[in-house]
Design an enzyme around this catalytic site. Structure first.
Site, PDB file in Angstrom:
ATOM      1  N   MET A 338       0.822  -1.214   0.000  1.00  0.00           N
ATOM      2  CA  MET A 338       0.000   0.000   0.000  1.00  0.00           C
ATOM      3  C   MET A 338       0.854   1.262   0.000  1.00  0.00           C
ATOM      4  O   MET A 338       0.602   2.195  -0.760  1.00  0.00           O
ATOM      5  CB  MET A 338      -0.937   0.005   1.227  1.00  0.00           C
ATOM      6  CG  MET A 338      -1.904  -1.140   1.284  1.00  0.00           C
ATOM      7  SD  MET A 338      -2.947  -1.288  -0.178  1.00  0.00           S
ATOM      8  CE  MET A 338      -4.028   0.112   0.009  1.00  0.00           C
ATOM      9  N   VAL A 414       2.132   0.931   7.672  1.00  0.00           N
ATOM     10  CA  VAL A 414       2.985  -0.135   8.223  1.00  0.00           C
ATOM     11  C   VAL A 414       2.082  -1.319   8.586  1.00  0.00           C
ATOM     12  O   VAL A 414       0.889  -1.309   8.290  1.00  0.00           O
ATOM     13  CB  VAL A 414       3.812   0.355   9.441  1.00  0.00           C
ATOM     14  CG1 VAL A 414       4.767   1.460   9.027  1.00  0.00           C
ATOM     15  CG2 VAL A 414       2.915   0.823  10.575  1.00  0.00           C
ATOM     16  N   LYS A 421       1.993   0.693  14.840  1.00  0.00           N
ATOM     17  CA  LYS A 421       1.447   1.952  14.346  1.00  0.00           C
ATOM     18  C   LYS A 421       1.675   3.079  15.370  1.00  0.00           C
ATOM     19  O   LYS A 421       2.015   4.208  15.008  1.00  0.00           O
ATOM     20  CB  LYS A 421      -0.041   1.794  14.005  1.00  0.00           C
ATOM     21  CG  LYS A 421      -0.256   0.969  12.711  1.00  0.00           C
ATOM     22  CD  LYS A 421      -1.690   1.009  12.252  1.00  0.00           C
ATOM     23  CE  LYS A 421      -2.008   0.084  11.083  1.00  0.00           C
ATOM     24  NZ  LYS A 421      -1.349   0.387   9.824  1.00  0.00           N
ATOM     25  N   SER A 443      -7.042  -0.789   7.726  1.00  0.00           N
ATOM     26  CA  SER A 443      -8.344  -1.210   7.201  1.00  0.00           C
ATOM     27  C   SER A 443      -9.245  -1.734   8.308  1.00  0.00           C
ATOM     28  O   SER A 443     -10.439  -1.876   8.080  1.00  0.00           O
ATOM     29  CB  SER A 443      -8.191  -2.260   6.100  1.00  0.00           C
ATOM     30  OG  SER A 443      -6.983  -2.934   6.170  1.00  0.00           O
ATOM     31  N   HIS A 464      -8.096   5.814   3.905  1.00  0.00           N
ATOM     32  CA  HIS A 464      -8.102   4.388   3.573  1.00  0.00           C
ATOM     33  C   HIS A 464      -8.127   4.197   2.058  1.00  0.00           C
ATOM     34  O   HIS A 464      -9.117   4.504   1.397  1.00  0.00           O
ATOM     35  CB  HIS A 464      -9.338   3.744   4.230  1.00  0.00           C
ATOM     36  CG  HIS A 464      -9.447   2.274   4.013  1.00  0.00           C
ATOM     37  ND1 HIS A 464     -10.642   1.612   3.935  1.00  0.00           N
ATOM     38  CD2 HIS A 464      -8.494   1.324   3.863  1.00  0.00           C
ATOM     39  CE1 HIS A 464     -10.428   0.330   3.744  1.00  0.00           C
ATOM     40  NE2 HIS A 464      -9.138   0.137   3.694  1.00  0.00           N
ATOM     41  N   ASN A 514     -15.585  -1.913   3.639  1.00  0.00           N
ATOM     42  CA  ASN A 514     -15.335  -3.277   4.110  1.00  0.00           C
ATOM     43  C   ASN A 514     -16.505  -3.804   4.940  1.00  0.00           C
ATOM     44  O   ASN A 514     -16.790  -4.985   4.948  1.00  0.00           O
ATOM     45  CB  ASN A 514     -14.038  -3.336   4.924  1.00  0.00           C
ATOM     46  CG  ASN A 514     -12.819  -3.260   4.018  1.00  0.00           C
ATOM     47  OD1 ASN A 514     -12.922  -3.489   2.815  1.00  0.00           O
ATOM     48  ND2 ASN A 514     -11.675  -2.916   4.578  1.00  0.00           N
TER      49      ASN A 514
HETATM   50  P1  NAD Z   1       2.790  -4.755   3.775  1.00  0.00           P
HETATM   51  O1  NAD Z   1       3.123  -5.846   4.724  1.00  0.00           O
HETATM   52  O2  NAD Z   1       2.891  -5.019   2.314  1.00  0.00           O
HETATM   53  O3  NAD Z   1       3.671  -3.470   4.094  1.00  0.00           O
HETATM   54  C1  NAD Z   1       3.957  -2.996   5.358  1.00  0.00           C
HETATM   55  C2  NAD Z   1       5.308  -2.326   5.313  1.00  0.00           C
HETATM   56  O4  NAD Z   1       5.528  -1.627   6.537  1.00  0.00           O
HETATM   57  C3  NAD Z   1       6.474  -3.287   5.120  1.00  0.00           C
HETATM   58  O5  NAD Z   1       7.285  -2.869   4.042  1.00  0.00           O
HETATM   59  C4  NAD Z   1       7.240  -3.185   6.435  1.00  0.00           C
HETATM   60  O6  NAD Z   1       8.637  -3.363   6.294  1.00  0.00           O
HETATM   61  C5  NAD Z   1       6.896  -1.771   6.864  1.00  0.00           C
HETATM   62  N1  NAD Z   1       7.072  -1.555   8.289  1.00  0.00           N
HETATM   63  C6  NAD Z   1       6.701  -2.350   9.309  1.00  0.00           C
HETATM   64  N2  NAD Z   1       7.046  -1.784  10.488  1.00  0.00           N
HETATM   65  C7  NAD Z   1       7.635  -0.608  10.203  1.00  0.00           C
HETATM   66  C8  NAD Z   1       8.204   0.427  10.981  1.00  0.00           C
HETATM   67  N3  NAD Z   1       8.220   0.349  12.312  1.00  0.00           N
HETATM   68  N4  NAD Z   1       8.732   1.497  10.363  1.00  0.00           N
HETATM   69  C9  NAD Z   1       8.708   1.581   9.009  1.00  0.00           C
HETATM   70  N5  NAD Z   1       8.202   0.628   8.214  1.00  0.00           N
HETATM   71  C10 NAD Z   1       7.652  -0.456   8.807  1.00  0.00           C
HETATM   72  O7  NAD Z   1       1.300  -4.323   4.156  1.00  0.00           O
HETATM   73  P2  NAD Z   1       0.227  -3.562   3.259  1.00  0.00           P
HETATM   74  O8  NAD Z   1      -0.655  -4.560   2.609  1.00  0.00           O
HETATM   75  O9  NAD Z   1       0.909  -2.533   2.454  1.00  0.00           O
HETATM   76  O10 NAD Z   1      -0.655  -2.868   4.388  1.00  0.00           O
HETATM   77  C11 NAD Z   1      -0.218  -1.748   5.102  1.00  0.00           C
HETATM   78  C12 NAD Z   1      -1.385  -1.123   5.837  1.00  0.00           C
HETATM   79  O11 NAD Z   1      -2.417  -0.807   4.905  1.00  0.00           O
HETATM   80  C13 NAD Z   1      -2.035  -2.006   6.876  1.00  0.00           C
HETATM   81  O12 NAD Z   1      -2.465  -1.202   7.937  1.00  0.00           O
HETATM   82  C14 NAD Z   1      -3.233  -2.602   6.144  1.00  0.00           C
HETATM   83  O13 NAD Z   1      -4.271  -2.981   7.007  1.00  0.00           O
HETATM   84  C15 NAD Z   1      -3.636  -1.416   5.300  1.00  0.00           C
HETATM   85  N6  NAD Z   1      -4.409  -1.741   4.094  1.00  0.00           N
HETATM   86  C16 NAD Z   1      -4.102  -2.815   3.343  1.00  0.00           C
HETATM   87  C17 NAD Z   1      -4.834  -3.074   2.199  1.00  0.00           C
HETATM   88  C18 NAD Z   1      -4.497  -4.248   1.326  1.00  0.00           C
HETATM   89  O14 NAD Z   1      -5.294  -4.601   0.455  1.00  0.00           O
HETATM   90  N7  NAD Z   1      -3.353  -4.859   1.498  1.00  0.00           N
HETATM   91  C19 NAD Z   1      -5.893  -2.227   1.829  1.00  0.00           C
HETATM   92  C20 NAD Z   1      -6.165  -1.113   2.613  1.00  0.00           C
HETATM   93  C21 NAD Z   1      -5.420  -0.874   3.747  1.00  0.00           C
END
Ligand code: NAD
Length: 733
Positions: A338, A414, A421, A443, A464, A514
């Site tokens: 994301m 993250v 977070k 989400s 979001h 959602n």
């Molecule tokens: P992801 O696992 O692909 O990415 C998360 C990233 O955050 C990773 O690159 C990780 O290294 C980094 N990270 C973790 N801890 C960290 C820190 N302390 N400092 C800096 N970077 C850090 O996850 P994603 O799918 O991109 O989801 C991220 C967020 O978006 C989540 O909250 C998720 O619920 C939300 N989200 C996801 C979707 C989806 O379809 N995947 C849709 C909407 C919202």
């Protein structure tokens, strides 16, 4: 100041300039149509005028019709709105036919005056229909210009002559992508497709048009369909080649639309029937089908949601009235799926981006995602090497939080974990200024709880995004209990900068999108457990206009994510948790490692290349298909009501504050049956009384989750509709 101006030069060339005062884009309304016709009449009647150039005073030619004229035409014939529409449409046809014949004696094909269209830029809808009636179309070589007919995307079709002329000019097969898919092209491609005649240097546009007017012969002024012996390219329906085209087109349209989009069907009928008769009769047939479509509740609802209300939301219908909050520097925390997507869309919109991850490799990988998208654009000729360098140059991939200095907005993406977070929120807030806004892309986690990690919760908000970020048009903005106006306005202004559509909702479990889509998936899975044939579940969903059946959808979003959400929901709801029967199936799939598309196995089976090969046959063994199957509409009602009742509850609980956002958000966010105009539009079509009756039946047969909400019952009692009780202009109560 009027929409068109008219002047004649020393050589006898009349120039009609379209330049609607006070607007950045020309649109046609009933008054300006009359004015244009009066200028055409004047030019044709003036013996001193040799020909006419129709052009624009703006950078573009025209964006289309002012859709408010639909209501005006309907009202023009008292209690016979269809008559008002048909007569109104025929007046547009008459104007274009006048331009096309331009005083020609039909028998000798002589005596017409040349009328050319000179398009400086974009020409859409009626802005292309009028040029198609001119004798020649010149367009400035402007790669940013878009030429075409987007009507089908809002539930109508080009019904002011565009359908009949384009099919007669290109043939049904070649015209199909432009009419049926709303394909828009830049001028050079529009010329290659045969839609326009010449592409010229922008500063030569008028000179070249004038040259043509002065040298045109009688033969140049006869449209192919008015010439003797005209044959439609590709053949008419009873021609051997044409027959194949039309049978194929009919099958293709039905396969694509599942028969639920009336505009595509009406368009095809207008083309088919029009191809069998002379040109003027074909125009009448087109006008009848257009009237039919404009009278259909589906088209009205689609226009309202996908055109009028979508635009109103994009322009800030629900924006607090505070000063401009445009973002010039954005921080993105977490460079995963994301975060990388958010960084790309922002940099692409000209915003400077700091993309932070815990490790430099992860940050760099996030940035390379933007590079990959830009490379794909370059392959398709849409992105230049300079543009790629420029966009990538705006993304600073780093692990250094100090780089966040000067950001007006930071969005964290993250891991979905309260602790992680909270940690990044605190770290970022030590670097950014007190008036910067901090947003979370969570989400599932409540915004109000996440805001506790912030030193200024009034500047904390949910933004979001949906996945994949670069493709999905909707962004859900979520207000926490303490979120203030500046944060809302900044989020809205940012969404506008990246050219997406926002909805603003209040904080509650799963927010809006959602919240509605999870019950849809669950209802599908539950039916499988009950012995309903999975293929019936999937096809019922598609036949009612859902882009993906619930089982395919959960395969796409991943079954383990479903398991994670189910566990968290159960924990939060305790005994009130309603989805035990669903979990049995979902958890069993996960236990077998069938995690959906990403694992190459789920409710569907996949081949080695990851292509779906059909529903998994093991499903029938684990959940035998019952001998007696429900009817199609019962399955469809279960799938639709599972979603729309959540939408109504979201409105009742104040999560949604505006039904327009509920409808637009549903279509753009999860593809809710677009033909319906959205959940609230669909309930209005059905009528609250009928909806309650259906809910009572479903609740008796399948459980309390289908019980009609009090709001719906109240509306049924009073005979109210959502778009009256919660007027489209005013905010919902
Ligand atoms: P992801 O696992 O692909 O990415 C998360 C990233 O955050 C990773 O690159 C990780 O290294 C980094 N990270 C973790 N801890 C960290 C820190 N302390 N400092 C800096 N970077 C850090 O996850 P994603 O799918 O991109 O989801 C991220 C967020 O978006 C989540 O909250 C998720 O619920 C939300 N989200 C996801 C979707 C989806 O379809 N995947 C849709 C909407 C919202």
């Amino acid at each position: 100041m009027s929409d068109f101006t008219y002047s004649v030069d020393a050589e006898g060339i009349a120039t009609i300039v379209w330049d609607v005062p006070g607007k950045s884009m020309n649109v046609l309304n009933l008054e300006s149509r009359d004015l244009l016709e009066s200028f055409i009449d004047k030019a044709l009647a003036d013996t001193g005028v040799k020909g006419v150039i129709l052009t624009s005073g703006k950078k573009d030619f025209a964006g289309g019709m002012d859709l408010n004229i639909i209501a005006k035409m309907k009202e023009s014939a008292g209690d016979d709105p269809a008559r008002g529409l048909f007569d109104g449409i025929m007046k547009f046809h008459a104007l274009e036919r006048k331009i096309e014949l331009a005083g020609m004696d039909f028998k000798t094909k002589k005596g017409a005056k040349p009328i050319v269209a000179a398009l400086p830029g974009t020409a859409l809808g009626i802005g292309l229909e009028i040029p198609l009636s001119c004798h020649r179309i010149f367009a400035a070589d402007n790669p940013r210009a878009r030429i075409g007919f987007p009507e089908i995307l809002v539930g109508i079709f080009p019904g002011a002559g565009g359908t009949t002329r384009l099919v007669r000019k290109l043939g049904a097969m070649a015209a199909a992508p432009f009419l049926l898919e709303g394909k828009l092209s830049e001028p050079k491609k529009a010329k290659a497709a045969g839609i326009i005649d010449e592409v010229v240097a922008p500063d030569e546009l008028l000179a070249r048009a004038r040259e043509w007017v002065l040298s045109a012969t009688d033969a140049d002024l006869v449209k192919p369909w008015d010439a003797k012996g005209y044959k439609m390219p590709g053949g008419t329906p009873y021609h051997p080649a044409g027959f194949m085209t039309f049978v194929g087109a009919s099958a293709m349209v039905h396969a694509k639309t599942m028969g639920v989009f009336p505009a595509a069907r009406a368009l095809l009928s207008a083309v088919y029937e029009g191809a069998l008769v002379p040109f003027d009769t074909a125009l009448k047939i087109e006008a009848r089908w257009f009237t039919n479509i404009l009278m259909s509740p589906s088209s009205s609802a689609m226009i309202r949601s996908l055109f009028i209300n979508k635009e109103a939301l994009e322009k800030g219908a629900n924006r607090p009235s505070v000063a401009d909050q445009k973002v010039s520097k954005l921080g993105v925390l977490g460079a995963g799926m994301m975060g990388a997507g958010i960084a790309y869309v922002a940099a692409n919109a000209g915003i400077e981006v700091v993309l932070i991850d815990a490790r430099q490799e992860a940050a760099d990988k996030g940035k390379s995602h933007a590079g990959d998208i830009l490379d794909k654009g370059m392959k398709r000729g849409k992105v230049t090497a300079e543009k790629k360098a420029e966009v990538l140059g705006r993304i600073n991939a780093t692990i250094d939080y100090a780089a966040l200095k000067g950001c007006d907005l930071v969005i964290e993406a993250v891991f979905e974990d309260m602790g992680v977070k909270a940690e990044v929120t605190a770290k970022a807030e030590t670097e950014i200024s007190a008036d910067a806004v901090f947003a979370t892309n969570t989400s599932t986690l409540p915004i109000t709880d996440l805001a506790k990690a912030s030193k200024r919760p009034e500047h904390f908000i949910g933004i979001h995004f949906f996945s994949p970020v670069e493709k999905m048009l909707l962004v859900e903005i979520i207000k926490g209990r303490k979120t203030g106006d500046i944060a809302v306005a900044r989020a809205l202004d940012f969404v506008r900068q990246i050219r997406k559509t926002p909805i603003v909702v209040n904080d509650a479990r799963f927010f809006y999108a959602n919240r509605c889509i999870i019950p849809y998936i669950n209802e599908g899975i539950r039916m499988v457990g009950e012995g309903v044939a999975p293929v019936l579940v999937e096809n019922a969903a598609k036949l009612v206009g859902m882009p993906l059946g619930p089982l395919q959808l959960v395969d796409e979003t991943s079954i383990d994510l479903g398991v994670k959400i189910a566990k968290a929901t159960k924990l939060a709801l305790g005994d009130a948790y309603p989805d035990g029967a669903v979990d049995e199936i979902l958890f069993a799939m996960a236990d077998q490692g069938r995690l959906g598309r990403k694992s190459g196995s789920g409710f569907y089976a996949y081949d080695e290349a990851g292509k779906r090969t059909g529903l998994w046959d093991g499903l029938a063994k684990a959940y035998p298909v019952a001998a007696a199957q429900p009817g199609l509409s019962e399955v469809q009602h279960r799938l639709l009501f599972a979603q729309v009742l959540e939408a109504v509850r979201a409105l009742e609980e104040g999560v949604l504050e505006d039904i327009r956002e509920g409808d637009v958000g549903a279509i753009l966010g999860w593809g809710f049956a677009p033909w319906s105009g959205g959940p609230f539009s669909w309930l209005d079509m059905l009528g609250a009384a009928r909806a309650v009756e259906l809910c009572d039946g479903l609740a008796a047969g399948h459980g309390a989750r289908f019980a009609a909400p009090a709001l719906l019952r109240d509306m049924a009692k009073k005979g109210e509709r959502f778009y009256i009780r919660f007027s489209a202009d005013a905010k919902a109560a």
